[in-house]
Design an enzyme around this catalytic site. Structure first.
Site, PDB file in Angstrom:
ATOM      1  N   ARG A 186      -9.553   1.111   8.716  1.00 31.28           N
ATOM      2  CA  ARG A 186      -9.065  -0.210   9.116  1.00 31.28           C
ATOM      3  C   ARG A 186     -10.181  -1.058   9.702  1.00 31.28           C
ATOM      4  O   ARG A 186      -9.951  -2.213  10.039  1.00 31.28           O
ATOM      5  CB  ARG A 186      -8.017  -0.082  10.213  1.00 31.28           C
ATOM      6  CG  ARG A 186      -6.652   0.385   9.808  1.00 31.28           C
ATOM      7  CD  ARG A 186      -5.915  -0.670   9.046  1.00 31.28           C
ATOM      8  NE  ARG A 186      -4.679  -1.104   9.610  1.00 31.28           N
ATOM      9  CZ  ARG A 186      -3.487  -0.542   9.352  1.00 31.28           C
ATOM     10  NH1 ARG A 186      -3.392   0.491   8.560  1.00 31.28           N
ATOM     11  NH2 ARG A 186      -2.405  -1.044   9.878  1.00 31.28           N
ATOM     12  N   ARG A 223      11.877  -5.699   5.239  1.00 32.34           N
ATOM     13  CA  ARG A 223      11.728  -4.260   4.961  1.00 32.34           C
ATOM     14  C   ARG A 223      12.701  -3.441   5.809  1.00 32.34           C
ATOM     15  O   ARG A 223      12.915  -3.704   6.988  1.00 32.34           O
ATOM     16  CB  ARG A 223      10.303  -3.807   5.272  1.00 32.34           C
ATOM     17  CG  ARG A 223      10.153  -2.291   5.181  1.00 32.34           C
ATOM     18  CD  ARG A 223       8.726  -1.844   5.157  1.00 32.34           C
ATOM     19  NE  ARG A 223       7.942  -2.343   6.257  1.00 32.34           N
ATOM     20  CZ  ARG A 223       6.638  -2.196   6.349  1.00 32.34           C
ATOM     21  NH1 ARG A 223       5.975  -1.566   5.410  1.00 32.34           N
ATOM     22  NH2 ARG A 223       5.987  -2.679   7.378  1.00 32.34           N
ATOM     23  N   ARG A 231      -0.328  -8.651  13.494  1.00 35.34           N
ATOM     24  CA  ARG A 231      -0.895  -7.645  12.572  1.00 35.34           C
ATOM     25  C   ARG A 231      -1.738  -8.329  11.488  1.00 35.34           C
ATOM     26  O   ARG A 231      -2.778  -7.817  11.089  1.00 35.34           O
ATOM     27  CB  ARG A 231       0.238  -6.831  11.922  1.00 35.34           C
ATOM     28  CG  ARG A 231       0.864  -5.834  12.885  1.00 35.34           C
ATOM     29  CD  ARG A 231       2.218  -5.369  12.417  1.00 35.34           C
ATOM     30  NE  ARG A 231       2.174  -4.635  11.174  1.00 35.34           N
ATOM     31  CZ  ARG A 231       3.216  -4.504  10.337  1.00 35.34           C
ATOM     32  NH1 ARG A 231       4.374  -5.071  10.621  1.00 35.34           N
ATOM     33  NH2 ARG A 231       3.089  -3.805   9.234  1.00 35.34           N
ATOM     34  N   LYS A 250       0.840  -1.212   0.000  1.00 33.86           N
ATOM     35  CA  LYS A 250       0.000   0.000   0.000  1.00 33.86           C
ATOM     36  C   LYS A 250       0.867   1.250   0.000  1.00 33.86           C
ATOM     37  O   LYS A 250       0.638   2.184  -0.766  1.00 33.86           O
ATOM     38  CB  LYS A 250      -0.929   0.032   1.234  1.00 33.86           C
ATOM     39  CG  LYS A 250      -1.825  -1.170   1.375  1.00 33.86           C
ATOM     40  CD  LYS A 250      -2.698  -1.092   2.613  1.00 33.86           C
ATOM     41  CE  LYS A 250      -1.953  -1.091   3.924  1.00 33.86           C
ATOM     42  NZ  LYS A 250      -1.210  -2.330   4.210  1.00 33.86           N
TER      43      LYS A 250
HETATM   44  P1  AP5 Z   1       4.922  -1.563   1.818  1.00 37.08           P
HETATM   45  O1  AP5 Z   1       4.577  -0.824   0.584  1.00 37.08           O
HETATM   46  O2  AP5 Z   1       5.639  -0.831   2.898  1.00 37.08           O
HETATM   47  O3  AP5 Z   1       3.636  -2.337   2.361  1.00 37.08           O
HETATM   48  P2  AP5 Z   1       2.364  -1.796   3.142  1.00 37.08           P
HETATM   49  O4  AP5 Z   1       1.170  -2.487   2.590  1.00 37.08           O
HETATM   50  O5  AP5 Z   1       2.344  -0.305   3.153  1.00 37.08           O
HETATM   51  O6  AP5 Z   1       2.701  -2.404   4.578  1.00 37.08           O
HETATM   52  P3  AP5 Z   1       2.652  -1.750   6.007  1.00 37.08           P
HETATM   53  O7  AP5 Z   1       3.339  -2.749   6.913  1.00 37.08           O
HETATM   54  O8  AP5 Z   1       3.197  -0.370   6.060  1.00 37.08           O
HETATM   55  O9  AP5 Z   1       1.144  -1.722   6.283  1.00 37.08           O
HETATM   56  P4  AP5 Z   1       0.435  -1.770   7.611  1.00 37.08           P
HETATM   57  O10 AP5 Z   1      -0.939  -1.523   7.163  1.00 37.08           O
HETATM   58  O11 AP5 Z   1       0.587  -2.942   8.475  1.00 37.08           O
HETATM   59  O12 AP5 Z   1       1.206  -0.652   8.455  1.00 37.08           O
HETATM   60  P5  AP5 Z   1       0.791   0.808   8.881  1.00 37.08           P
HETATM   61  O13 AP5 Z   1       2.032   1.608   8.851  1.00 37.08           O
HETATM   62  O14 AP5 Z   1      -0.402   1.277   8.128  1.00 37.08           O
HETATM   63  O15 AP5 Z   1       5.808  -2.830   1.385  1.00 37.08           O
HETATM   64  C1  AP5 Z   1       6.314  -3.742   2.358  1.00 37.08           C
HETATM   65  C2  AP5 Z   1       7.683  -4.262   1.902  1.00 37.08           C
HETATM   66  O16 AP5 Z   1       7.523  -4.997   0.689  1.00 37.08           O
HETATM   67  C3  AP5 Z   1       8.708  -3.151   1.593  1.00 37.08           C
HETATM   68  O17 AP5 Z   1       9.974  -3.601   1.973  1.00 37.08           O
HETATM   69  C4  AP5 Z   1       8.637  -2.993   0.060  1.00 37.08           C
HETATM   70  O18 AP5 Z   1       9.873  -2.564  -0.474  1.00 37.08           O
HETATM   71  C5  AP5 Z   1       8.303  -4.431  -0.376  1.00 37.08           C
HETATM   72  N1  AP5 Z   1       7.455  -4.453  -1.577  1.00 37.08           N
HETATM   73  C6  AP5 Z   1       6.406  -3.653  -1.875  1.00 37.08           C
HETATM   74  N2  AP5 Z   1       5.856  -4.005  -3.048  1.00 37.08           N
HETATM   75  C7  AP5 Z   1       6.565  -5.089  -3.481  1.00 37.08           C
HETATM   76  C8  AP5 Z   1       6.474  -5.925  -4.630  1.00 37.08           C
HETATM   77  N3  AP5 Z   1       5.539  -5.717  -5.573  1.00 37.08           N
HETATM   78  N4  AP5 Z   1       7.353  -6.946  -4.748  1.00 37.08           N
HETATM   79  C9  AP5 Z   1       8.315  -7.168  -3.807  1.00 37.08           C
HETATM   80  N5  AP5 Z   1       8.444  -6.402  -2.700  1.00 37.08           N
HETATM   81  C10 AP5 Z   1       7.575  -5.377  -2.529  1.00 37.08           C
HETATM   82  O19 AP5 Z   1       0.304   0.577  10.382  1.00 37.08           O
HETATM   83  C11 AP5 Z   1       1.192   0.302  11.429  1.00 37.08           C
HETATM   84  C12 AP5 Z   1       0.428   0.343  12.752  1.00 37.08           C
HETATM   85  O20 AP5 Z   1      -0.100   1.674  12.964  1.00 37.08           O
HETATM   86  C13 AP5 Z   1      -0.788  -0.572  12.866  1.00 37.08           C
HETATM   87  O21 AP5 Z   1      -0.440  -1.879  13.265  1.00 37.08           O
HETATM   88  C14 AP5 Z   1      -1.632   0.160  13.915  1.00 37.08           C
HETATM   89  O22 AP5 Z   1      -1.148  -0.071  15.212  1.00 37.08           O
HETATM   90  C15 AP5 Z   1      -1.404   1.619  13.553  1.00 37.08           C
HETATM   91  N6  AP5 Z   1      -2.387   2.122  12.576  1.00 37.08           N
HETATM   92  C16 AP5 Z   1      -2.137   2.572  11.321  1.00 37.08           C
HETATM   93  N7  AP5 Z   1      -3.278   2.953  10.727  1.00 37.08           N
HETATM   94  C17 AP5 Z   1      -4.270   2.750  11.632  1.00 37.08           C
HETATM   95  C18 AP5 Z   1      -5.682   2.941  11.606  1.00 37.08           C
HETATM   96  N8  AP5 Z   1      -6.318   3.414  10.520  1.00 37.08           N
HETATM   97  N9  AP5 Z   1      -6.394   2.620  12.711  1.00 37.08           N
HETATM   98  C19 AP5 Z   1      -5.784   2.150  13.824  1.00 37.08           C
HETATM   99  N10 AP5 Z   1      -4.451   1.932  13.913  1.00 37.08           N
HETATM  100  C20 AP5 Z   1      -3.704   2.229  12.827  1.00 37.08           C
END
Ligand code: AP5
Length: 214
Positions: free
Chosen positions: A88, A127, A171, A13
């Site tokens: 979420r 990552r 997660r 994402k």
């Molecule tokens: P990346 O693009 O970083 O993936 P992502 O889907 O953004 O993953 P996240 O871990 O950031 O999502 P998340 O939803 O768990 O975390 P968030 O920060 O929102 O890619 C991942 C890896 O894969 C990278 O190394 C990239 O280089 C690689 N990659 C990407 N595309 C690729 C491809 N096509 N092929 C190969 N490799 C690839 O949330 C973190 C925490 O914050 C949550 O657990 C929660 O506690 C809190 N939080 C955030 N939002 C909310 C909300 N709305 N409500 C409540 N709590 C929240």
């Protein structure tokens, strides 16, 4: 154009939102990034959010909904935005509808990025993120030119605390339990479009652009 990117942790994402943001010149709103900035700066919001994030569970809705509503009111969102990591759960989705309705706005597309669990775990555990500019790398799939340093700003790369294997598993469980129901929620509204997120980064961007264009 107002977009939501939906998908499990590691689906890509963040990677895709950044590329789409540049392409369409609309801001990426990543709730994870905003929360991490608040934790880093030790703000009152960051102090409240940190423990939830470290455990891999959702930060309470009242904190996140207010944060997103305020962000959506900023001027740069007037021509569109990309929501990455929000909503979420159903409560957040309903709160978002309410916020947008007040401004006579609506979501145009919800893109669901699907990736196998085994691949998600590989992506997350490998990552590395730049401390300075937030750019994401992967030790195998997208390594930086110089180990441990960001290609764009030479900032130091680090592993997110919640990218440790036991937190990744939690997660993914939280995603299945609380976020997956949003697929039906947005299907009922005719907004949901599924994308296979297993290919290369640029191929996936093309798939998304193709779907948005239809
Ligand atoms: P990346 O693009 O970083 O993936 P992502 O889907 O953004 O993953 P996240 O871990 O950031 O999502 P998340 O939803 O768990 O975390 P968030 O920060 O929102 O890619 C991942 C890896 O894969 C990278 O190394 C990239 O280089 C690689 N990659 C990407 N595309 C690729 C491809 N096509 N092929 C190969 N490799 C690839 O949330 C973190 C925490 O914050 C949550 O657990 C929660 O506690 C809190 N939080 C955030 N939002 C909310 C909300 N709305 N409500 C409540 N709590 C929240």
């Amino acid at each position: 154009m107002n977009l939501i990117l939906l998908g499990p942790p590691g689906a890509g994402k963040g990677t895709q939102s950044k590329l789409l943001s540049e392409r369409f010149n609309i801001p990426q709103i990543s709730t994870g990034d905003i929360l991490r900035e608040n934790v880093r700066d030790n703000t009152p919001l960051g102090q409240k959010a940190k423990d939830y994030m470290d455990r891999g569970v959702l930060v309470p809705d009242e904190l996140v909904v207010k944060m997103v509503s305020e962000r959506l009111n900023e001027n740069d969102c007037s021509l569109g935005f990309i929501l990455d990591g929000f909503p979420r759960n159903i409560e957040q989705a309903m709160a978002l509808e309410e916020t947008l309705e007040q401004d006579a706005k609506r979501i145009d597309h919800v893109i669901g990025i699907e990736v196998e669990t085994e691949e998600l775990i590989k992506r997350l555990s490998g990552r590395r993120v730049c401390k300075r500019c937030g750019a994401a790398y992967h030790v195998t799939f997208n390594p930086p030119s110089k180990e441990g340093l960001c290609d764009s700003c030479s900032g130091e790369l680090y592993q997110r605390d919640d990218d440790k294997e036991e937190t990744i598993v939690e997660r993914l469980r939280v995603y299945d339990e609380q976020t997956l129901p949003l697929v039906e929620f947005y299907k009922e509204r005719g907004l949901f479009r599924k994308i296979d997120g297993a290919g290369g980064v640029e191929d996936i961007t093309s798939l998304i652009v193709g779907v948005i264009g239809k």
